[in-house]
Design a protein around this motif. Structure first.
Motif, PDB file in Angstrom:
ATOM      1  N   ALA A 102      38.527  29.279  13.876  1.00 16.69           N
ATOM      2  CA  ALA A 102      38.121  29.422  12.400  1.00 16.69           C
ATOM      3  C   ALA A 102      37.702  27.339  12.193  1.00 16.69           C
ATOM      4  CB  ALA A 102      39.688  29.485  12.349  1.00 16.69           C
ATOM      5  N   GLN A 129      32.748  28.172   2.495  1.00 15.94           N
ATOM      6  CA  GLN A 129      32.775  28.667   1.975  1.00 15.94           C
ATOM      7  C   GLN A 129      34.076  30.013   3.590  1.00 15.94           C
ATOM      8  OE1 GLN A 129      29.472  30.256   0.152  1.00 15.94           O
ATOM      9  NE2 GLN A 129      30.624  31.608   0.193  1.00 15.94           N
ATOM     10  N   GLU A 130      33.728  29.666   4.683  1.00 14.97           N
ATOM     11  CA  GLU A 130      34.242  29.633   6.095  1.00 14.97           C
ATOM     12  C   GLU A 130      35.369  29.320   5.405  1.00 14.97           C
ATOM     13  OE1 GLU A 130      32.053  28.617   9.238  1.00 14.97           O
ATOM     14  OE2 GLU A 130      30.036  30.307   8.628  1.00 14.97           O
ATOM     15  N   GLY A 150      36.776  33.273   0.777  1.00 16.89           N
ATOM     16  CA  GLY A 150      34.792  32.945   0.657  1.00 16.89           C
ATOM     17  C   GLY A 150      34.048  32.387  -0.403  1.00 16.89           C
ATOM     18  N   ARG A 191      29.528  26.864   5.300  1.00 16.58           N
ATOM     19  CA  ARG A 191      30.680  26.189   5.962  1.00 16.58           C
ATOM     20  C   ARG A 191      32.045  26.154   5.436  1.00 16.58           C
ATOM     21  NH1 ARG A 191      30.984  23.333  11.119  1.00 16.58           N
ATOM     22  NH2 ARG A 191      28.575  24.700  11.573  1.00 16.58           N
TER      23      ARG A 191
END
Length: 179
Positions: free
Chosen positions: A76, A131-132, A137, A129
């Motif tokens: 993550a 948003q991840e 998100g 990236r």
């Protein structure tokens, strides 16, 4: 003497790396093709075997500079660590190896379409990236975070008062939940 395909690719990589660094340090217009080739350890004459023009070089170098580094599969994103590193004095003081969004954003607005396209695609990749890294998100929150990061870094680099520069970085880290 003929250059192997592998050597050609290595030379191209070196040119793009040198151009990306020089453009971030000095801006697009202040860097010459000869300077890029010298920084890459190559002769000026080989440039046009790799790129159609300086504009082509700028677009490709910017695209490469804005490509997010690959992440280990299954890991993550660590938003707190990213914010701390991005809004650090070390990043502020080394624009040549830092974020091309902050180093070239305002100048890119006055560049030809291919350079602006590379910037847009790079921003979209960075946005994905970000948003991840966010719990929900949310694209709007990701845009706001990137805008805050880039804006703070631009301001911290622009002022001539070291204490104010540090204060800008600290305030932005705090606003992004990372004192």
């Amino acid at each position: 003497m003929r250059v192997t395909r592998e050597q050609f690719q290595e030379n191209r990589r070196r040119i793009l790396e040198a151009a990306g660094r020089l453009f971030r340090e000095k801006g697009f217009s202040a860097v010459t093709v000869a300077e890029v080739m010298e920084a890459a350890g190559l002769t000026h004459g080989g440039f046009y075997g790799h790129f159609a023009s300086k504009e082509d070089l700028a677009a490709q170098a910017l695209g490469q500079a804005l490509t997010p580094a690959p992440r280990e599969p299954g890991t993550a994103p660590d938003l707190a660590a990213f914010v701390a590193a991005y809004l650090s004095a070390a990043h502020r003081d080394r624009p040549g190896t830092g974020c091309a969004l902050a180093a070239l954003g305002s100048e890119t607005a006055r560049q030809p379409a291919p350079v602006r396209r590379a910037f847009t695609e790079g921003l979209e990749a960075r946005l994905a990236r970000m948003q991840e890294a966010l719990p929900d998100g949310d694209r709007g929150a990701a845009l706001a975070a990137i805008s805050g990061l880039v804006g703070a870094l631009v301001l911290a680099r622009a002022v001539d008062d070291p204490a104010l520069s540090d204060e800008i970085l600290a305030a932005a880290r705090g606003a992004l939940g990372n004192p």
